[in-house]
Scaffold this motif. Sequence first.
Motif, PDB file in Angstrom:
ATOM      1  N   ARG A 223       0.808  -1.217   0.000  1.00  0.00           N
ATOM      2  CA  ARG A 223       0.000   0.000   0.000  1.00  0.00           C
ATOM      3  C   ARG A 223       0.845   1.272   0.000  1.00  0.00           C
ATOM      4  NH1 ARG A 223      -5.488   1.012   3.555  1.00  0.00           N
ATOM      5  NH2 ARG A 223      -6.240   2.709   2.243  1.00  0.00           N
ATOM      6  N   ASP A 224       2.058   1.189   0.517  1.00  0.00           N
ATOM      7  CA  ASP A 224       2.908   2.365   0.594  1.00  0.00           C
ATOM      8  C   ASP A 224       3.409   2.830  -0.767  1.00  0.00           C
ATOM      9  OD1 ASP A 224       2.662   2.457   3.365  1.00  0.00           O
ATOM     10  OD2 ASP A 224       4.403   1.135   3.677  1.00  0.00           O
ATOM     11  N   ASP A 225       3.580   1.889  -1.726  1.00  0.00           N
ATOM     12  CA  ASP A 225       4.209   2.276  -2.991  1.00  0.00           C
ATOM     13  C   ASP A 225       3.526   1.709  -4.235  1.00  0.00           C
ATOM     14  OD1 ASP A 225       4.909  -0.349  -2.560  1.00  0.00           O
ATOM     15  OD2 ASP A 225       7.065  -0.061  -2.697  1.00  0.00           O
ATOM     16  N   ALA A 226       2.340   1.113  -4.073  1.00  0.00           N
ATOM     17  CA  ALA A 226       1.670   0.476  -5.215  1.00  0.00           C
ATOM     18  C   ALA A 226       1.028   1.483  -6.156  1.00  0.00           C
ATOM     19  CB  ALA A 226       0.624  -0.520  -4.730  1.00  0.00           C
ATOM     20  N   ASP A 227       0.557   2.626  -5.632  1.00  0.00           N
ATOM     21  CA  ASP A 227      -0.179   3.568  -6.465  1.00  0.00           C
ATOM     22  C   ASP A 227       0.661   4.031  -7.656  1.00  0.00           C
ATOM     23  OD1 ASP A 227      -2.471   5.224  -7.013  1.00  0.00           O
ATOM     24  OD2 ASP A 227      -1.208   6.922  -6.458  1.00  0.00           O
ATOM     25  N   GLY A 228       0.098   3.880  -8.857  1.00  0.00           N
ATOM     26  CA  GLY A 228       0.789   4.291 -10.068  1.00  0.00           C
ATOM     27  C   GLY A 228       1.649   3.224 -10.703  1.00  0.00           C
ATOM     28  N   SER A 229       1.865   2.107 -10.010  1.00  0.00           N
ATOM     29  CA  SER A 229       2.652   1.023 -10.593  1.00  0.00           C
ATOM     30  C   SER A 229       1.824   0.273 -11.631  1.00  0.00           C
ATOM     31  CB  SER A 229       3.144   0.063  -9.504  1.00  0.00           C
ATOM     32  OG  SER A 229       2.044  -0.544  -8.830  1.00  0.00           O
ATOM     33  N   SER A 230       2.495  -0.423 -12.545  1.00  0.00           N
ATOM     34  CA  SER A 230       1.815  -1.192 -13.592  1.00  0.00           C
ATOM     35  C   SER A 230       1.854  -2.664 -13.220  1.00  0.00           C
ATOM     36  CB  SER A 230       2.493  -0.960 -14.945  1.00  0.00           C
ATOM     37  OG  SER A 230       2.333   0.389 -15.341  1.00  0.00           O
ATOM     38  N   GLU A 231       0.686  -3.303 -13.187  1.00  0.00           N
ATOM     39  CA  GLU A 231       0.578  -4.618 -12.567  1.00  0.00           C
ATOM     40  C   GLU A 231      -0.217  -5.617 -13.406  1.00  0.00           C
ATOM     41  OE1 GLU A 231       2.316  -5.092  -9.984  1.00  0.00           O
ATOM     42  OE2 GLU A 231       2.652  -3.072  -9.199  1.00  0.00           O
ATOM     43  N   ARG A 232       0.123  -6.892 -13.236  1.00  0.00           N
ATOM     44  CA  ARG A 232      -0.664  -7.994 -13.786  1.00  0.00           C
ATOM     45  C   ARG A 232      -1.797  -8.360 -12.844  1.00  0.00           C
ATOM     46  NH1 ARG A 232       4.438  -9.741 -13.745  1.00  0.00           N
ATOM     47  NH2 ARG A 232       3.998 -11.414 -12.274  1.00  0.00           N
ATOM     48  N   TRP A 233      -1.482  -8.310 -11.545  1.00  0.00           N
ATOM     49  CA  TRP A 233      -2.467  -8.663 -10.533  1.00  0.00           C
ATOM     50  C   TRP A 233      -2.219  -7.894  -9.245  1.00  0.00           C
ATOM     51  CZ3 TRP A 233      -0.028 -10.513  -6.254  1.00  0.00           C
ATOM     52  CH2 TRP A 233       1.152 -11.257  -6.419  1.00  0.00           C
ATOM     53  N   ALA A 234      -3.243  -7.915  -8.389  1.00  0.00           N
ATOM     54  CA  ALA A 234      -3.129  -7.294  -7.067  1.00  0.00           C
ATOM     55  C   ALA A 234      -4.062  -8.018  -6.112  1.00  0.00           C
ATOM     56  CB  ALA A 234      -3.461  -5.812  -7.122  1.00  0.00           C
ATOM     57  N   ILE A 235      -3.584  -8.229  -4.890  1.00  0.00           N
ATOM     58  CA  ILE A 235      -4.400  -8.808  -3.818  1.00  0.00           C
ATOM     59  C   ILE A 235      -4.795  -7.691  -2.859  1.00  0.00           C
ATOM     60  CG2 ILE A 235      -4.503 -10.470  -1.923  1.00  0.00           C
ATOM     61  CD1 ILE A 235      -2.184 -11.989  -3.277  1.00  0.00           C
ATOM     62  N   VAL A 236      -6.087  -7.548  -2.623  1.00  0.00           N
ATOM     63  CA  VAL A 236      -6.591  -6.617  -1.614  1.00  0.00           C
ATOM     64  C   VAL A 236      -7.274  -7.483  -0.561  1.00  0.00           C
ATOM     65  CG1 VAL A 236      -7.984  -4.585  -1.157  1.00  0.00           C
ATOM     66  CG2 VAL A 236      -6.964  -4.904  -3.420  1.00  0.00           C
ATOM     67  N   SER A 237      -6.773  -7.443   0.662  1.00  0.00           N
ATOM     68  CA  SER A 237      -7.266  -8.383   1.678  1.00  0.00           C
ATOM     69  C   SER A 237      -7.235  -7.731   3.052  1.00  0.00           C
ATOM     70  CB  SER A 237      -6.418  -9.653   1.688  1.00  0.00           C
ATOM     71  OG  SER A 237      -5.059  -9.345   2.009  1.00  0.00           O
ATOM     72  N   GLY A 238      -7.907  -8.403   3.999  1.00  0.00           N
ATOM     73  CA  GLY A 238      -7.927  -7.871   5.350  1.00  0.00           C
ATOM     74  C   GLY A 238      -8.687  -8.761   6.305  1.00  0.00           C
ATOM     75  N   ASN A 239      -8.843  -8.276   7.515  1.00  0.00           N
ATOM     76  CA  ASN A 239      -9.560  -9.014   8.547  1.00  0.00           C
ATOM     77  C   ASN A 239     -11.062  -8.925   8.311  1.00  0.00           C
ATOM     78  OD1 ASN A 239      -7.076  -9.450   9.697  1.00  0.00           O
ATOM     79  ND2 ASN A 239      -7.358  -8.005  11.389  1.00  0.00           N
ATOM     80  N   LEU A 240     -11.727 -10.059   8.516  1.00  0.00           N
ATOM     81  CA  LEU A 240     -13.178 -10.144   8.423  1.00  0.00           C
ATOM     82  C   LEU A 240     -13.671 -10.767   9.715  1.00  0.00           C
ATOM     83  CD1 LEU A 240     -13.348 -11.473   4.744  1.00  0.00           C
ATOM     84  CD2 LEU A 240     -13.850  -9.138   5.520  1.00  0.00           C
ATOM     85  N   GLY A 241     -13.891  -9.925  10.724  1.00  0.00           N
ATOM     86  CA  GLY A 241     -14.178 -10.454  12.051  1.00  0.00           C
ATOM     87  C   GLY A 241     -12.950 -11.149  12.585  1.00  0.00           C
ATOM     88  N   GLU A 242     -13.107 -12.406  12.989  1.00  0.00           N
ATOM     89  CA  GLU A 242     -11.967 -13.178  13.474  1.00  0.00           C
ATOM     90  C   GLU A 242     -11.279 -13.952  12.352  1.00  0.00           C
ATOM     91  OE1 GLU A 242     -13.363 -15.642  16.615  1.00  0.00           O
ATOM     92  OE2 GLU A 242     -13.806 -13.964  17.972  1.00  0.00           O
ATOM     93  N   GLU A 243     -11.767 -13.753  11.118  1.00  0.00           N
ATOM     94  CA  GLU A 243     -11.197 -14.456   9.973  1.00  0.00           C
ATOM     95  C   GLU A 243     -10.538 -13.464   9.018  1.00  0.00           C
ATOM     96  OE1 GLU A 243     -14.802 -16.260   8.601  1.00  0.00           O
ATOM     97  OE2 GLU A 243     -14.588 -17.992   9.906  1.00  0.00           O
ATOM     98  N   GLN A 244     -10.054 -13.982   7.889  1.00  0.00           N
ATOM     99  CA  GLN A 244      -9.457 -13.142   6.866  1.00  0.00           C
ATOM    100  C   GLN A 244     -10.040 -13.499   5.507  1.00  0.00           C
ATOM    101  OE1 GLN A 244      -5.180 -14.026   7.956  1.00  0.00           O
ATOM    102  NE2 GLN A 244      -5.012 -11.809   7.707  1.00  0.00           N
ATOM    103  N   GLY A 245      -9.840 -12.599   4.548  1.00  0.00           N
ATOM    104  CA  GLY A 245     -10.308 -12.852   3.198  1.00  0.00           C
ATOM    105  C   GLY A 245      -9.996 -11.674   2.310  1.00  0.00           C
TER     106      GLY A 245
END
Length: 332
Positions: A223-245
Amino acid sequence: MKTFRTTFLLCIGALSGASGQVSPKEPAYAADKGADELVLKNPAGDTLLAYRYTVKPPPPGVDGVYGRSGYIHPLKTLSGHVLTCIQPADHYHHYGIWNPWTRVAYKGKVYDLWNIGDKQGTVRFVKFADIFQNEHGAGFEAVHDHVVFEDGREIPIIREHWRIAISQLDANRYQCDIRSTFAPVGAADVMLQTYRYGGLVFRATEAWTNANSDVLTSSGKNRDDADGSSERWAIVSGNLGEEQGGILFLSYPENYNFPEPVRVWPADANDGRGDQFFNFSPTKNKDWVLHNGKTYTLRYRLVVFDGVLSPEEAEQLWETFAAANQDDAANY
């Protein structure tokens, strides 16, 4: 009579297994059309996403121009966690997963179809061109008009077919293929001018902040340096209650300006909350002229997952997507 009996027995035999019983049909996915939404479900009956095809009014007291149709919300994980949000108070024009353009030049003027509060234009649902469901997946093809406001009129300048198809990968993951096919309306070219965001967008659940979510891209940026980069893929993820996804966003190699520039909100966005916002933005650093009489296509795959997804898995999933016969994709 003998011929009829023989044919009948052959038909019964074809439907029967070794035990002589009729083979059960594979459970089917579902595309359920309601009064306002089309809901896609897996064979277990779990709602995976809803597409809003009637205009959703903004919250009470907010200018009605912020209402819109033609977006995905909610988008859920297989365990039922909602990953999207709409009409957040900081940006009433944000709608889950949607795809407007920000700087659109048409007949000597420039319009903004993203910031709909500026009253220059918007995107309208027109009709369904297709709705499908079977044992392999489910989905739909919606027709959108990208319109500009001029002298009290709404003028369509781009006609788009937005095709969405879901299919489950395993107990924790499913894929959502998105194919956008579009062309100028009328005799004039349309230019999508360079701007920092525009195209396929994701506004994440309000539960995600800079304290419990992150971004990882194919080039190894966060997140610190991704903005403006050229990418094939990106994962956006985080906590979902006591789980993740989260979601793995995949861009197809034939997309315009591939690998595609991305727009990622900084960690201090929204007065330091750090809400999550991700956008594959092919015009972030380059104009795109849509010529009259020609058709253009953008293809993406979203892998929605419970738990965690490693960069090695993400790369393999992108390679599978990149090698797929896209002429057949999203046509279950």
